[in-house]
Design a protein around this motif. Sequence first.
Motif, PDB file in Angstrom:
ATOM      1  N   GLY A  19      19.163  87.960   2.332  1.00 39.10           N
ATOM      2  CA  GLY A  19      20.303  86.807   1.856  1.00 39.10           C
ATOM      3  C   GLY A  19      20.403  85.990   3.243  1.00 39.10           C
ATOM      4  N   LEU A  20      20.819  84.619   2.795  1.00 39.77           N
ATOM      5  CA  LEU A  20      21.147  83.621   3.755  1.00 39.77           C
ATOM      6  C   LEU A  20      22.603  83.212   3.698  1.00 39.77           C
ATOM      7  CD1 LEU A  20      19.322  80.719   5.041  1.00 39.77           C
ATOM      8  CD2 LEU A  20      21.791  80.230   4.174  1.00 39.77           C
ATOM      9  N   LYS A  49      12.401  77.810   0.536  1.00 43.09           N
ATOM     10  CA  LYS A  49      11.576  79.075   1.331  1.00 43.09           C
ATOM     11  C   LYS A  49      11.929  78.899   3.004  1.00 43.09           C
ATOM     12  CE  LYS A  49       8.564  80.266  -2.316  1.00 43.09           C
ATOM     13  NZ  LYS A  49       7.319  80.373  -2.570  1.00 43.09           N
ATOM     14  N   LYS A  50      12.214  77.921   3.422  1.00 46.59           N
ATOM     15  CA  LYS A  50      12.203  77.645   5.120  1.00 46.59           C
ATOM     16  C   LYS A  50      13.610  77.349   5.589  1.00 46.59           C
ATOM     17  CE  LYS A  50       7.495  76.645   5.540  1.00 46.59           C
ATOM     18  NZ  LYS A  50       6.174  75.708   6.165  1.00 46.59           N
ATOM     19  N   LEU A  70      23.216  82.909  -0.476  1.00 43.70           N
ATOM     20  CA  LEU A  70      21.910  82.513  -1.083  1.00 43.70           C
ATOM     21  C   LEU A  70      20.969  83.636  -0.979  1.00 43.70           C
ATOM     22  CD1 LEU A  70      22.374  78.817   0.142  1.00 43.70           C
ATOM     23  CD2 LEU A  70      22.940  79.586  -2.163  1.00 43.70           C
ATOM     24  N   TYR A  71      20.382  83.791  -2.216  1.00 42.84           N
ATOM     25  CA  TYR A  71      19.533  84.649  -2.373  1.00 42.84           C
ATOM     26  C   TYR A  71      17.768  84.419  -2.422  1.00 42.84           C
ATOM     27  CZ  TYR A  71      23.402  87.852  -2.836  1.00 42.84           C
ATOM     28  OH  TYR A  71      24.651  88.665  -2.606  1.00 42.84           O
ATOM     29  N   SER A  72      17.801  83.298  -3.203  1.00 44.65           N
ATOM     30  CA  SER A  72      16.555  82.963  -3.362  1.00 44.65           C
ATOM     31  C   SER A  72      16.169  81.441  -3.504  1.00 44.65           C
ATOM     32  CB  SER A  72      15.718  83.566  -4.693  1.00 44.65           C
ATOM     33  OG  SER A  72      16.806  83.099  -5.687  1.00 44.65           O
ATOM     34  N   ALA A  98      23.520  82.217   8.793  1.00 46.94           N
ATOM     35  CA  ALA A  98      23.006  83.424   9.369  1.00 46.94           C
ATOM     36  C   ALA A  98      22.155  84.259   8.218  1.00 46.94           C
ATOM     37  CB  ALA A  98      24.272  84.534   9.521  1.00 46.94           C
ATOM     38  N   VAL A  99      21.104  84.834   8.662  1.00 47.29           N
ATOM     39  CA  VAL A  99      20.257  85.585   7.584  1.00 47.29           C
ATOM     40  C   VAL A  99      20.287  87.113   7.977  1.00 47.29           C
ATOM     41  CG1 VAL A  99      18.470  83.445   7.569  1.00 47.29           C
ATOM     42  CG2 VAL A  99      18.161  85.311   9.167  1.00 47.29           C
ATOM     43  N   GLN A 100      19.980  87.830   6.627  1.00 49.73           N
ATOM     44  CA  GLN A 100      19.752  89.096   6.879  1.00 49.73           C
ATOM     45  C   GLN A 100      18.403  89.424   6.084  1.00 49.73           C
ATOM     46  OE1 GLN A 100      21.944  91.834   3.814  1.00 49.73           O
ATOM     47  NE2 GLN A 100      23.272  92.013   5.810  1.00 49.73           N
ATOM     48  N   ALA A 101      17.600  90.390   6.726  1.00 53.02           N
ATOM     49  CA  ALA A 101      16.437  90.659   6.370  1.00 53.02           C
ATOM     50  C   ALA A 101      16.358  92.045   5.661  1.00 53.02           C
ATOM     51  CB  ALA A 101      15.436  90.648   7.658  1.00 53.02           C
ATOM     52  N   ARG A 102      15.290  91.969   4.669  1.00 57.09           N
ATOM     53  CA  ARG A 102      15.080  93.408   4.085  1.00 57.09           C
ATOM     54  C   ARG A 102      14.403  94.289   5.222  1.00 57.09           C
ATOM     55  NH1 ARG A 102      15.170  92.340  -1.434  1.00 57.09           N
ATOM     56  NH2 ARG A 102      15.038  90.191  -2.091  1.00 57.09           N
TER      57      ARG A 102
END
Lengths: 113, 110
Positions: free
Chosen positions: A32-33, A68-69, A50-52, A89-93
């Motif tokens: 997620g962003l 995507k970037k 935002l997810y995708s 902020a971003v959250q990684a899988r």
Amino acid sequence: EDQVTQSPEALRLQEGESSSLNCSYTVSGLRGLFWYRQDPGKGPEFLFTLYSAGEEKEKERLKATLTKKESFLHITAPKPEDSATYLCAVQARNQGGSEKLVFGKGTKLTVNP
Amino acid sequence: DAGVTQSPTHLIKTRGQHVTLRCSPISGHKSVSWYQQVLGQGPQFIFQYYEKEERGRGNFPDRFSARQFPNYSSELNVNALLLGDSALYLCASSLAVEQFFGPGTRLTVL
């Protein structure tokens, strides 16, 4: 390593002058962003997730988009009360259960009347 | 509904002292995360706890520790304070993906 870069660092607008803030990211699998608003000396206030790529979210004068970037936060006809620092902020899988957020340094927005 | 609460609001300590910061999550949220925000920077992840178990730890020295209690509230402890520990310490709680932040504790180390 996951990384978030926000630009510009600071932005001054006249009331009613629309603009966009940029958030470029590199992450090993985006979960997620997130966009937050932060007033001086206070905690960040959640705005959007935002997810995708291709996803858009809107709230009042704010609209967030995702590729995507990078992500953009568009501010339409801003008012002085929109003055704040906007954080991305971003959250990684695949973080082993961790929900760690990686933040950019923020964009300080000033809207003059 | 009450949001995330943190105490104290402000704190002044001297080098070498110890500090305990407290956080109460939004009702129903079982996950609590701690972040450090230095002036002019974005928040940096310190710890995450879920159901009293540590789920993640950021790149901070062992002087930093935390725990979560059965009621899901949390404490962040910092030992042997350094001048560089001066910052806004933020607590966030989550139920799903989104994290909601408290007002923070402003720590000043003299």
